[in-house]
Design a protein around this motif. Sequence first.
Motif, PDB file in Angstrom:
ATOM      1  N   VAL A 112       0.823  -1.208   0.000  1.00 22.00           N
ATOM      2  CA  VAL A 112       0.000   0.000   0.000  1.00 22.00           C
ATOM      3  C   VAL A 112       0.859   1.261   0.000  1.00 22.00           C
ATOM      4  N   HIS A 113       1.780   1.348   0.949  1.00 21.15           N
ATOM      5  CA  HIS A 113       2.531   2.589   1.111  1.00 21.15           C
ATOM      6  C   HIS A 113       3.573   2.806   0.016  1.00 21.15           C
ATOM      7  N   LEU A 114       4.368   1.780  -0.269  1.00 24.13           N
ATOM      8  CA  LEU A 114       5.498   1.977  -1.181  1.00 24.13           C
ATOM      9  C   LEU A 114       5.116   1.687  -2.629  1.00 24.13           C
ATOM     10  N   ARG A 115       4.619   0.494  -2.881  1.00 26.78           N
ATOM     11  CA  ARG A 115       4.206   0.173  -4.249  1.00 26.78           C
ATOM     12  C   ARG A 115       3.029   1.047  -4.675  1.00 26.78           C
ATOM     13  N   GLY A 116       2.108   1.308  -3.752  1.00 24.59           N
ATOM     14  CA  GLY A 116       0.967   2.153  -4.091  1.00 24.59           C
ATOM     15  C   GLY A 116       1.378   3.561  -4.457  1.00 24.59           C
ATOM     16  N   THR A 117       2.313   4.121  -3.706  1.00 25.65           N
ATOM     17  CA  THR A 117       2.827   5.455  -4.046  1.00 25.65           C
ATOM     18  C   THR A 117       3.489   5.437  -5.413  1.00 25.65           C
ATOM     19  N   PHE A 118       4.300   4.411  -5.670  1.00 31.03           N
ATOM     20  CA  PHE A 118       4.952   4.279  -6.972  1.00 31.03           C
ATOM     21  C   PHE A 118       3.935   4.180  -8.099  1.00 31.03           C
ATOM     22  N   ALA A 119       2.955   3.300  -7.953  1.00 35.31           N
ATOM     23  CA  ALA A 119       1.994   3.079  -9.033  1.00 35.31           C
ATOM     24  C   ALA A 119       1.172   4.335  -9.321  1.00 35.31           C
ATOM     25  N   CYS A 120       0.723   5.004  -8.274  1.00 45.13           N
ATOM     26  CA  CYS A 120      -0.074   6.218  -8.462  1.00 45.13           C
ATOM     27  C   CYS A 120       0.761   7.340  -9.062  1.00 45.13           C
ATOM     28  N   ALA A 121       1.992   7.488  -8.565  1.00 39.51           N
ATOM     29  CA  ALA A 121       2.855   8.550  -9.084  1.00 39.51           C
ATOM     30  C   ALA A 121       3.218   8.294 -10.540  1.00 39.51           C
ATOM     31  N   ARG A 122       3.466   7.057 -10.888  1.00 43.43           N
ATOM     32  CA  ARG A 122       3.794   6.740 -12.285  1.00 43.43           C
ATOM     33  C   ARG A 122       2.629   7.090 -13.200  1.00 43.43           C
ATOM     34  N   ALA A 123       1.417   6.688 -12.816  1.00 41.88           N
ATOM     35  CA  ALA A 123       0.254   6.998 -13.650  1.00 41.88           C
ATOM     36  C   ALA A 123       0.044   8.503 -13.763  1.00 41.88           C
ATOM     37  N   ALA A 124       0.224   9.214 -12.656  1.00 39.53           N
ATOM     38  CA  ALA A 124       0.058  10.671 -12.675  1.00 39.53           C
ATOM     39  C   ALA A 124       1.134  11.337 -13.515  1.00 39.53           C
ATOM     40  N   ALA A 125       2.374  10.858 -13.397  1.00 33.44           N
ATOM     41  CA  ALA A 125       3.474  11.457 -14.152  1.00 33.44           C
ATOM     42  C   ALA A 125       3.266  11.307 -15.651  1.00 33.44           C
ATOM     43  N   VAL A 126       2.778  10.148 -16.070  1.00 31.37           N
ATOM     44  CA  VAL A 126       2.499   9.940 -17.499  1.00 31.37           C
ATOM     45  C   VAL A 126       1.496  10.978 -17.987  1.00 31.37           C
ATOM     46  N   ARG A 127       0.417  11.168 -17.243  1.00 34.56           N
ATOM     47  CA  ARG A 127      -0.609  12.127 -17.638  1.00 34.56           C
ATOM     48  C   ARG A 127      -0.090  13.553 -17.612  1.00 34.56           C
ATOM     49  N   MET A 128       0.636  13.924 -16.568  1.00 40.23           N
ATOM     50  CA  MET A 128       1.140  15.295 -16.461  1.00 40.23           C
ATOM     51  C   MET A 128       2.134  15.625 -17.566  1.00 40.23           C
ATOM     52  N   ARG A 129       2.952  14.661 -17.938  1.00 42.29           N
ATOM     53  CA  ARG A 129       3.899  14.899 -19.034  1.00 42.29           C
ATOM     54  C   ARG A 129       3.160  15.038 -20.362  1.00 42.29           C
ATOM     55  N   GLU A 130       2.087  14.261 -20.537  1.00 38.77           N
ATOM     56  CA  GLU A 130       1.286  14.389 -21.763  1.00 38.77           C
ATOM     57  C   GLU A 130       0.621  15.757 -21.835  1.00 38.77           C
ATOM     58  N   GLN A 131       0.134  16.248 -20.709  1.00 39.85           N
ATOM     59  CA  GLN A 131      -0.514  17.569 -20.688  1.00 39.85           C
ATOM     60  C   GLN A 131       0.477  18.675 -20.985  1.00 39.85           C
ATOM     61  N   GLY A 132       1.718  18.504 -20.538  1.00 36.41           N
ATOM     62  CA  GLY A 132       2.766  19.478 -20.828  1.00 36.41           C
ATOM     63  C   GLY A 132       2.663  20.772 -20.054  1.00 36.41           C
ATOM     64  N   GLU A 133       1.958  20.756 -18.923  1.00 40.18           N
ATOM     65  CA  GLU A 133       1.768  21.984 -18.152  1.00 40.18           C
ATOM     66  C   GLU A 133       2.248  21.843 -16.706  1.00 40.18           C
ATOM     67  N   GLY A 134       3.111  20.874 -16.452  1.00 44.54           N
ATOM     68  CA  GLY A 134       3.627  20.681 -15.102  1.00 44.54           C
ATOM     69  C   GLY A 134       2.641  19.959 -14.203  1.00 44.54           C
ATOM     70  N   GLY A 135       2.922  19.984 -12.928  1.00 47.09           N
ATOM     71  CA  GLY A 135       2.045  19.323 -11.966  1.00 47.09           C
ATOM     72  C   GLY A 135       2.709  19.208 -10.610  1.00 47.09           C
ATOM     73  N   ARG A 136       2.025  18.543  -9.717  1.00 48.54           N
ATOM     74  CA  ARG A 136       2.496  18.400  -8.335  1.00 48.54           C
ATOM     75  C   ARG A 136       2.283  16.948  -7.869  1.00 48.54           C
ATOM     76  N   LEU A 137       3.349  16.327  -7.384  1.00 53.56           N
ATOM     77  CA  LEU A 137       3.246  15.055  -6.686  1.00 53.56           C
ATOM     78  C   LEU A 137       3.577  15.331  -5.224  1.00 53.56           C
ATOM     79  N   ILE A 138       2.633  15.040  -4.349  1.00 53.14           N
ATOM     80  CA  ILE A 138       2.800  15.274  -2.909  1.00 53.14           C
ATOM     81  C   ILE A 138       2.685  13.910  -2.230  1.00 53.14           C
ATOM     82  N   LEU A 139       3.804  13.414  -1.753  1.00 54.63           N
ATOM     83  CA  LEU A 139       3.899  12.061  -1.220  1.00 54.63           C
ATOM     84  C   LEU A 139       3.922  12.121   0.300  1.00 54.63           C
ATOM     85  N   ILE A 140       3.042  11.381   0.937  1.00 49.91           N
ATOM     86  CA  ILE A 140       2.949  11.442   2.392  1.00 49.91           C
ATOM     87  C   ILE A 140       3.885  10.410   3.022  1.00 49.91           C
TER      88      ILE A 140
END
Length: 300
Positions: A112-140
């Motif tokens: 949950v904590h480690l793999r889940g953070t990785f999986a969610c961040a990877r999916a978000a990073a793919v989308r944010m890079r496609e949008q081309g307008e930056g973004g924020r990853l805030i990891l607890i």
Amino acid sequence: MDVSGKVCVVTGAGRGLGRAYAEALAAAGAAVVVNDVDAEAAGGAAGAIRAAGGRAVAAPGAIGGAEVAERLVDTAVAEFGRLDVLVTNAGVLRDRVLWKMSDEDFDTVIEVHLRGTFACARAAAVRMREQGEGGRLILISSPAGQRGNFGQTNYAAAKAGVVAMARTWAMELARAGVTVNAVVPVAVTEMTRTIPAFAPYFQEAERTGEPLPGWLRRDEGMGTVEDVAGLIVYLASDASAGVTGQAIGVGGDRLALWSHPAEKSVAYAEGGWSAEAIARSWSTFEPETYGIPAPKAPAS
């Protein structure tokens, strides 16, 4: 602090800290995808945000693998058109001392904590890079990941890994304008209520209806979940565009910047170090402390 127009995904947002993050982001103008493993809790949190005039949709699911992570991103895009902010808050505890911790205890928390953070961040990073307008990853993360904590081999390891991933991803995503930071929160939650050193103070505050003692809020950085939410809103905002690769602590009246690991003391031996030479020189080093210190009330 205005985050109007931004779309956020917050995992583990059905209650506690995650819900406080989601509500604060919505109150500041963001649209929020509320995730939780408990579908009823996710729906309740999203409904409360909408009832308060905000925009939110529930997206229940267990954090860990790629399928749910990608579904959360897809939900943000389908419902609100884009994704700007990801807050990876979902977590579980399976506390045991080392010799009593099962493989399942360890794997569940890491999933949950480690793999889940990785999986969610990877999916978000793919989308944010496609949008081309930056973004924020805030990891607890957690103080346990910075200092270790008795009975939390799995949790401490996962939360230390979260900070390491934040530093790594801050480098990898810099060109895309995506900032990545780890938050180290301290607050009264269902998880912290059971900590023996803090429990008497929590119980007294609940019994009397009074706030936590000032020394606890200041010296220990222990407060409410709402005390933590301001940092999440700041990191989601344009005001934090220059902040990345950091581990930032917040709780009660306390805001702190955690240092990156660094060499504390260095000694040299020409030709290298034998075991005997290390034994002779070790007394010149001041060892680091470890573990989360117990709270100490000021003398009355």
